[in-house]
Design an enzyme around this catalytic site. Structure first.
Site, PDB file in Angstrom:
ATOM      1  N   GLU A 191      -0.354   2.095 -13.120  1.00  0.00           N
ATOM      2  CA  GLU A 191      -0.360   2.790 -11.825  1.00  0.00           C
ATOM      3  C   GLU A 191      -0.427   4.310 -11.932  1.00  0.00           C
ATOM      4  O   GLU A 191      -1.239   4.959 -11.266  1.00  0.00           O
ATOM      5  CB  GLU A 191       0.878   2.404 -11.015  1.00  0.00           C
ATOM      6  CG  GLU A 191       0.906   0.940 -10.660  1.00  0.00           C
ATOM      7  CD  GLU A 191       2.053   0.600  -9.721  1.00  0.00           C
ATOM      8  OE1 GLU A 191       2.331   1.350  -8.780  1.00  0.00           O
ATOM      9  OE2 GLU A 191       2.692  -0.452  -9.939  1.00  0.00           O
ATOM     10  N   GLY A 221       8.888   6.718  -4.935  1.00  0.00           N
ATOM     11  CA  GLY A 221       7.911   7.789  -4.995  1.00  0.00           C
ATOM     12  C   GLY A 221       7.443   8.160  -6.388  1.00  0.00           C
ATOM     13  O   GLY A 221       7.017   9.287  -6.625  1.00  0.00           O
ATOM     14  N   ARG A 251       6.282  -1.536  18.447  1.00  0.00           N
ATOM     15  CA  ARG A 251       5.363  -1.277  17.335  1.00  0.00           C
ATOM     16  C   ARG A 251       4.216  -0.352  17.751  1.00  0.00           C
ATOM     17  O   ARG A 251       3.763   0.492  16.990  1.00  0.00           O
ATOM     18  CB  ARG A 251       4.818  -2.621  16.838  1.00  0.00           C
ATOM     19  CG  ARG A 251       4.242  -2.572  15.458  1.00  0.00           C
ATOM     20  CD  ARG A 251       5.335  -2.362  14.438  1.00  0.00           C
ATOM     21  NE  ARG A 251       4.799  -2.088  13.116  1.00  0.00           N
ATOM     22  CZ  ARG A 251       5.534  -1.894  12.041  1.00  0.00           C
ATOM     23  NH1 ARG A 251       6.846  -1.926  12.109  1.00  0.00           N
ATOM     24  NH2 ARG A 251       4.972  -1.654  10.888  1.00  0.00           N
ATOM     25  N   HIS A 298      -1.974  -1.004  -5.665  1.00  0.00           N
ATOM     26  CA  HIS A 298      -1.320  -2.316  -5.582  1.00  0.00           C
ATOM     27  C   HIS A 298      -0.967  -2.777  -7.003  1.00  0.00           C
ATOM     28  O   HIS A 298      -1.805  -2.684  -7.912  1.00  0.00           O
ATOM     29  CB  HIS A 298      -2.239  -3.328  -4.898  1.00  0.00           C
ATOM     30  CG  HIS A 298      -1.575  -4.660  -4.725  1.00  0.00           C
ATOM     31  ND1 HIS A 298      -0.649  -4.900  -3.736  1.00  0.00           N
ATOM     32  CD2 HIS A 298      -1.665  -5.789  -5.456  1.00  0.00           C
ATOM     33  CE1 HIS A 298      -0.193  -6.135  -3.862  1.00  0.00           C
ATOM     34  NE2 HIS A 298      -0.803  -6.700  -4.896  1.00  0.00           N
ATOM     35  N   ASN A 305      -5.173   2.767  -1.571  1.00  0.00           N
ATOM     36  CA  ASN A 305      -3.881   2.126  -1.787  1.00  0.00           C
ATOM     37  C   ASN A 305      -3.747   1.759  -3.264  1.00  0.00           C
ATOM     38  O   ASN A 305      -4.726   1.397  -3.910  1.00  0.00           O
ATOM     39  CB  ASN A 305      -3.821   0.840  -0.944  1.00  0.00           C
ATOM     40  CG  ASN A 305      -2.524   0.082  -1.119  1.00  0.00           C
ATOM     41  OD1 ASN A 305      -1.439   0.655  -1.087  1.00  0.00           O
ATOM     42  ND2 ASN A 305      -2.628  -1.228  -1.313  1.00  0.00           N
TER      43      ASN A 305
HETATM   44  C1  GAR Z   1       4.452   0.541  -6.627  1.00  0.00           C
HETATM   45  O1  GAR Z   1       4.596  -0.417  -7.658  1.00  0.00           O
HETATM   46  C2  GAR Z   1       3.225   0.235  -5.801  1.00  0.00           C
HETATM   47  O2  GAR Z   1       2.170  -0.276  -6.549  1.00  0.00           O
HETATM   48  C3  GAR Z   1       3.767  -0.807  -4.854  1.00  0.00           C
HETATM   49  O3  GAR Z   1       5.058  -0.328  -4.515  1.00  0.00           O
HETATM   50  C4  GAR Z   1       5.579   0.426  -5.621  1.00  0.00           C
HETATM   51  C5  GAR Z   1       6.036   1.770  -5.107  1.00  0.00           C
HETATM   52  O4  GAR Z   1       6.682   2.504  -6.112  1.00  0.00           O
HETATM   53  N1  GAR Z   1       2.925  -0.980  -3.702  1.00  0.00           N
HETATM   54  C6  GAR Z   1       2.707  -2.156  -3.111  1.00  0.00           C
HETATM   55  O5  GAR Z   1       3.257  -3.180  -3.450  1.00  0.00           O
HETATM   56  C7  GAR Z   1       1.723  -2.125  -1.959  1.00  0.00           C
HETATM   57  N2  GAR Z   1       1.348  -3.460  -1.579  1.00  0.00           N
HETATM   58  P1  GAR Z   1       6.859   4.076  -5.999  1.00  0.00           P
HETATM   59  O6  GAR Z   1       7.527   4.369  -4.654  1.00  0.00           O
HETATM   60  O7  GAR Z   1       7.777   4.424  -7.147  1.00  0.00           O
HETATM   61  O8  GAR Z   1       5.520   4.733  -6.115  1.00  0.00           O
END
Ligand code: GAR
Length: 222
Positions: A192, A23, A77, A121, A119
């Site tokens: 991010e 998170g 599902r 990524h 989203n």
């Molecule tokens: C982040 O790096 C996000 O970009 C990635 O998961 C991580 C979550 O971290 N998302 C993906 O790979 C989606 N395809 P967080 O829980 O610390 O935010």
């Protein structure tokens, strides 16, 4: 901000944030709202598919209501998808943010919230994305391929996996000796946590439109 000033700005964007893990991106949104990097927005609910996600503790610490919906609590599902749809709909969000949500979003939700789901990524789409590319795996693949630059992308969610209109991207250098974990941390810190709040702020302030599958930014740049 003074209550009158807030009201003068009108409706606040109501956000539901979907999470699965640590998170840190949820935290970046919480921090962005509290330090006014994000204006005109509030998180009304956090949805997790994982009971032990640290993201749930972050939500609790900030008094944000949360709910956990796990596939294993449902017969199949389809029933899980219905429960997820219900949890989203009853919150009546203006925007759904997938912040490290590692569940395939049911088509019903995608259709009901067109151009209202974003989203984050951890790569420069269209590199290292699509089915099987999530979390640390993305960085493992980038290092395996030997790229010198990677980064992150915020995009609207459409029917495909990581195929929707791109809102923002930022490049991050790969360095000698990087492990997937080191690279993941650098991409989070340098890209991010900056991009996601920026994208949300621009949506909350009406600066983005989607035309012919592409994002147009009022004024040209965020
Ligand atoms: C982040 O790096 C996000 O970009 C990635 O998961 C991580 C979550 O971290 N998302 C993906 O790979 C989606 N395809 P967080 O829980 O610390 O935010």
């Amino acid at each position: 901000m003074l209550k009158e000033a807030e009201e003068a700005q009108g409706h606040k964007l109501k956000i539901v944030v979907c999470v699965s893990g640590g998170g840190t991106n949820l935290q970046a949104i919480i921090d962005g709202i509290s330090n006014n990097t994000i204006t005109n927005a509030e998180i009304i609910r956090v949805i997790s598919n994982n009971k032990t996600a640290y993201a749930l503790e972050r939500a609790a610490k900030h008094g944000i209501p949360s709910v956990c919906i796990r596939p294993k609590d449902f017969m199949d599902r389809e029933q899980f998808n219905q429960a997820l749809l219900h949890a989203v709909q009853e919150s009546e969000p203006d925007l759904i943010v997938l912040a490290g949500f590692l569940v395939v979003i049911p088509q019903e939700i995608i259709h009901a919230y067109q151009n209202r789901i974003i989203n984050i990524h951890p790569s420069l789409i269209p590199s290292f994305c699509g089915t099987g590319y999530y979390g640390i795996k993305v960085h493992e693949k980038a290092l395996e391929r030997g790229v010198k630059v990677t980064g992150a992308t915020v995009h609207f969610v459409d029917e495909g996996t990581d195929t929707g209109p791109i809102i923002l991207q930022k490049a991050v250098e790969v360095e000698e000796g990087d492990t997937p974990e080191i690279l993941q941390k650098r991409v989070m810190e340098q890209a991010e946590w900056e991009l996601l709040p920026k994208a949300i702020d621009s949506i909350a302030n009406g600066r983005l439109t989607v035309e012919n599958g592409k994002v147009r930014i009022q004024g040209g740049k965020l």
